[in-house]
Design a protein around this motif. Structure first.
Motif, PDB file in Angstrom:
ATOM      1  N   THR A   1      -1.319  11.719   3.701  1.00 34.23           N
ATOM      2  CA  THR A   1      -1.014  10.275   4.218  1.00 34.23           C
ATOM      3  C   THR A   1       0.480  10.099   4.335  1.00 34.23           C
ATOM      4  OG1 THR A   1      -0.675   9.512   1.978  1.00 34.23           O
ATOM      5  CG2 THR A   1      -2.795   9.374   2.441  1.00 34.23           C
ATOM      6  N   GLU A   2       1.163  11.317   4.764  1.00 40.75           N
ATOM      7  CA  GLU A   2       2.707  11.151   4.866  1.00 40.75           C
ATOM      8  C   GLU A   2       3.182  10.412   6.004  1.00 40.75           C
ATOM      9  OE1 GLU A   2       1.341  14.812   2.418  1.00 40.75           O
ATOM     10  OE2 GLU A   2       0.849  13.912   4.478  1.00 40.75           O
ATOM     11  N   ASN A   3       2.172  10.137   6.955  1.00 41.53           N
ATOM     12  CA  ASN A   3       2.519   9.242   8.255  1.00 41.53           C
ATOM     13  C   ASN A   3       2.255   7.914   7.949  1.00 41.53           C
ATOM     14  OD1 ASN A   3      -0.273   9.497   8.364  1.00 41.53           O
ATOM     15  ND2 ASN A   3      -0.510   9.046  10.446  1.00 41.53           N
TER      16      ASN A   3
ATOM     17  N   ILE B   1       0.964  -1.267  -0.014  1.00 39.25           N
ATOM     18  CA  ILE B   1      -0.043  -0.037   0.044  1.00 39.25           C
ATOM     19  C   ILE B   1       0.842   1.353   0.036  1.00 39.25           C
ATOM     20  CG2 ILE B   1      -1.592   1.434   1.377  1.00 39.25           C
ATOM     21  CD1 ILE B   1      -2.870  -1.335   2.386  1.00 39.25           C
ATOM     22  N   ASN B   2       2.056   1.260   0.940  1.00 38.86           N
ATOM     23  CA  ASN B   2       2.946   2.371   0.771  1.00 38.86           C
ATOM     24  C   ASN B   2       3.598   2.698  -0.504  1.00 38.86           C
ATOM     25  OD1 ASN B   2       2.388   3.777   3.215  1.00 38.86           O
ATOM     26  ND2 ASN B   2       3.517   2.124   4.441  1.00 38.86           N
ATOM     27  N   ALA B   3       3.898   1.507  -1.303  1.00 39.44           N
ATOM     28  CA  ALA B   3       4.693   1.478  -2.494  1.00 39.44           C
ATOM     29  C   ALA B   3       3.501   2.205  -3.427  1.00 39.44           C
ATOM     30  CB  ALA B   3       4.997   0.208  -3.050  1.00 39.44           C
ATOM     31  N   MET B   4       2.393   1.615  -3.499  1.00 36.08           N
ATOM     32  CA  MET B   4       1.091   2.209  -4.352  1.00 36.08           C
ATOM     33  C   MET B   4       1.058   3.761  -3.953  1.00 36.08           C
ATOM     34  SD  MET B   4      -1.613  -0.806  -4.212  1.00 36.08           S
ATOM     35  CE  MET B   4      -2.599  -0.329  -5.485  1.00 36.08           C
ATOM     36  N   ARG B   5       1.285   4.164  -3.009  1.00 35.17           N
ATOM     37  CA  ARG B   5       1.051   5.593  -2.305  1.00 35.17           C
ATOM     38  C   ARG B   5       2.011   6.487  -2.962  1.00 35.17           C
ATOM     39  NH1 ARG B   5       2.792   8.172   2.068  1.00 35.17           N
ATOM     40  NH2 ARG B   5       3.767   6.343   2.867  1.00 35.17           N
ATOM     41  N   THR B   6       3.330   5.919  -3.031  1.00 36.70           N
ATOM     42  CA  THR B   6       4.743   6.715  -3.011  1.00 36.70           C
ATOM     43  C   THR B   6       5.276   6.455  -4.344  1.00 36.70           C
ATOM     44  OG1 THR B   6       6.116   5.200  -1.997  1.00 36.70           O
ATOM     45  CG2 THR B   6       4.872   6.892  -0.602  1.00 36.70           C
ATOM     46  N   CYS B   7       4.897   5.444  -5.391  1.00 32.76           N
ATOM     47  CA  CYS B   7       5.463   5.268  -6.637  1.00 32.76           C
ATOM     48  C   CYS B   7       5.496   6.240  -7.611  1.00 32.76           C
ATOM     49  CB  CYS B   7       4.767   3.907  -7.052  1.00 32.76           C
ATOM     50  SG  CYS B   7       3.321   4.145  -8.065  1.00 32.76           S
ATOM     51  N   GLY B   8       4.618   7.343  -7.456  1.00 28.20           N
ATOM     52  CA  GLY B   8       4.753   8.586  -8.272  1.00 28.20           C
ATOM     53  C   GLY B   8       4.019   8.514  -9.563  1.00 28.20           C
ATOM     54  N   LYS B   9       3.386   7.014  -9.732  1.00 24.19           N
ATOM     55  CA  LYS B   9       2.498   6.940 -10.964  1.00 24.19           C
ATOM     56  C   LYS B   9       1.141   6.736 -10.707  1.00 24.19           C
ATOM     57  CE  LYS B   9       6.229   7.053 -13.417  1.00 24.19           C
ATOM     58  NZ  LYS B   9       6.878   7.911 -14.266  1.00 24.19           N
ATOM     59  N   LEU B  10       0.043   7.405 -11.217  1.00 27.26           N
ATOM     60  CA  LEU B  10      -1.332   7.037 -11.127  1.00 27.26           C
ATOM     61  C   LEU B  10      -1.336   5.545 -11.471  1.00 27.26           C
ATOM     62  CD1 LEU B  10      -2.880  10.308 -12.446  1.00 27.26           C
ATOM     63  CD2 LEU B  10      -2.951   9.607 -10.091  1.00 27.26           C
ATOM     64  N   ILE B  11      -2.425   4.931 -10.413  1.00 34.58           N
ATOM     65  CA  ILE B  11      -2.545   3.476 -10.817  1.00 34.58           C
ATOM     66  C   ILE B  11      -4.113   3.132 -10.656  1.00 34.58           C
ATOM     67  CG2 ILE B  11      -2.531   1.151  -9.675  1.00 34.58           C
ATOM     68  CD1 ILE B  11      -0.338   2.144  -8.052  1.00 34.58           C
ATOM     69  N   ILE B  12      -4.197   2.647 -11.929  1.00 39.16           N
ATOM     70  CA  ILE B  12      -5.897   2.069 -12.418  1.00 39.16           C
ATOM     71  C   ILE B  12      -5.794   0.774 -11.956  1.00 39.16           C
ATOM     72  CG2 ILE B  12      -7.437   1.892 -14.310  1.00 39.16           C
ATOM     73  CD1 ILE B  12      -5.669   3.612 -15.914  1.00 39.16           C
TER      74      ILE B  12
ATOM     75  N   GLU C   1       2.043  15.386 -10.331  1.00 34.41           N
ATOM     76  CA  GLU C   1       1.617  16.200  -9.544  1.00 34.41           C
ATOM     77  C   GLU C   1       0.406  15.837  -8.826  1.00 34.41           C
ATOM     78  OE1 GLU C   1       3.267  18.602  -7.930  1.00 34.41           O
ATOM     79  OE2 GLU C   1       4.894  17.927  -9.215  1.00 34.41           O
ATOM     80  N   MET C   2      -0.826  15.315  -9.720  1.00 33.43           N
ATOM     81  CA  MET C   2      -1.878  14.987  -9.403  1.00 33.43           C
ATOM     82  C   MET C   2      -2.043  13.835  -8.176  1.00 33.43           C
ATOM     83  SD  MET C   2      -5.018  16.103  -9.580  1.00 33.43           S
ATOM     84  CE  MET C   2      -6.177  15.780  -8.498  1.00 33.43           C
ATOM     85  N   LYS C   3      -0.903  12.864  -8.340  1.00 32.41           N
ATOM     86  CA  LYS C   3      -0.901  11.884  -7.752  1.00 32.41           C
ATOM     87  C   LYS C   3      -0.377  12.224  -6.116  1.00 32.41           C
ATOM     88  CE  LYS C   3       0.276   7.333  -6.618  1.00 32.41           C
ATOM     89  NZ  LYS C   3      -0.481   6.076  -6.988  1.00 32.41           N
ATOM     90  N   LYS C   4       0.342  13.379  -6.091  1.00 34.67           N
ATOM     91  CA  LYS C   4       0.582  13.982  -4.796  1.00 34.67           C
ATOM     92  C   LYS C   4      -0.451  14.475  -4.209  1.00 34.67           C
ATOM     93  CE  LYS C   4       5.423  15.199  -6.341  1.00 34.67           C
ATOM     94  NZ  LYS C   4       6.282  16.135  -6.742  1.00 34.67           N
ATOM     95  N   VAL C   5      -1.273  15.196  -4.938  1.00 39.15           N
ATOM     96  CA  VAL C   5      -2.623  15.942  -4.568  1.00 39.15           C
ATOM     97  C   VAL C   5      -3.322  14.776  -3.865  1.00 39.15           C
ATOM     98  CG1 VAL C   5      -4.472  17.243  -5.053  1.00 39.15           C
ATOM     99  CG2 VAL C   5      -2.221  17.683  -5.955  1.00 39.15           C
TER     100      VAL C   5
END
Length: 254
Positions: free
Chosen positions: A222-224, A93-104, A213-217
């Motif tokens: 969820t940074e914690n 889950i953390n990898a999906m959150r931080t990988c930098g690419k939008l995931i479908i 940038e949208m991924k970050k938004v």
């Protein structure tokens, strides 16, 4: 469907779209080794400049994901093993959150436990009407603590409570769509395949910097989660050693 005991993981990259496909003979469930491979693959693909978007899917035309490996769950004998086991989905889950690419997420069938968490951690999910969901952890004495932040983020506390407390009940794909877990639901897998392809191609045609940038938004706040999900894994790792859970697992196995 793969016959490999530890499951399979394949990535195909074409036209800026990386399709990551996982599989396991036990209803596409995840042994720890496969979870670790998926975590590493998500982070690796996320760094590739030739990739604009990721499609996450599972093998076959039946279950999307039955969660973590039951055999490994039964074999847990101490706190360290328990925390390590439940950290598997936390790390993914953390990898999906931080990988930098939008995931479908492409969800063709039923999802249970960690499988629901996997769908919830996708940025946008398309599914078929066969994609019912269930969080059955209470029935064996534990709870969906690791995946709860991802699920609640998508469907809200009330819907997460309904999923968790009604642990023996399946919720339909249309229920999941109404609550926000799925964006769209289709009648057949053929329709799903076509619509995922069309949608991924559209996303891949957009400015990759805007997508990033949208991924970050989307994941702001969820940074914690690195610490939070590790804490949740420790909680579940302790619960799985309880007499209640050990007895429940024995009954379930029989």
């Amino acid at each position: 469907m793969t016959a490999r005991q530890n499951g399979s993981l394949y990535t195909h990259i074409e036209n800026k779209i990386a399709t990551i496909e996982f599989g396991h003979p036990a209803s596409n469930s995840f042994p720890s080794e496969l979870l670790e491979r998926l975590q590493k693959e998500l982070l690796l693909v996320g760094k590739k400049k030739e990739v604009a978007v990721i499609v996450l899917k599972s093998e076959g035309d039946r279950a999307f994901c039955a969660g973590a490996s039951f055999d490994e769950l039964v074999a847990i004998s101490n706190l360290e093993e328990g925390k390590r086991f439940f950290s598997g989905f936390a790390n993914v889950i953390n990898a999906m959150r931080t990988c930098g690419k939008l995931i479908i997420g492409k969800v063709q069938g039923k999802a249970v436990g960690g499988g629901v968490g996997l769908a919830a951690a996708c940025d946008y999910v398309l599914a078929t009407e066969h994609a019912s969901i269930k969080l059955s952890e209470f029935t064996i004495g534990i709870g969906p603590f690791v995946i709860e932040p991802a699920v609640s983020r998508k469907v809200g506390i009330a819907a997460t409570a309904a999923l968790t407390l009604e642990a023996t009940s399946w919720k339909t794909a249309y229920w999941a769509k109404e609550k926000g877990l799925f964006a769209k639901v289709y009648e057949t897998q053929k329709e799903l395949n076509k619509e995922v392809e069309i949608f991924a191609e559209k996303l891949a045609s957009y400015n990759p910097e805007a997508l990033s940038e949208m991924k970050k938004v989307l994941w702001k706040g969820t940074e914690n989660w690195n610490d939070l999900l590790a804490e949740r894994a420790a909680i579940t790792g302790e619960l799985v050693l309880s007499d209640f859970t050990k007895n429940a697992l024995v009954k379930f196995k029989k």
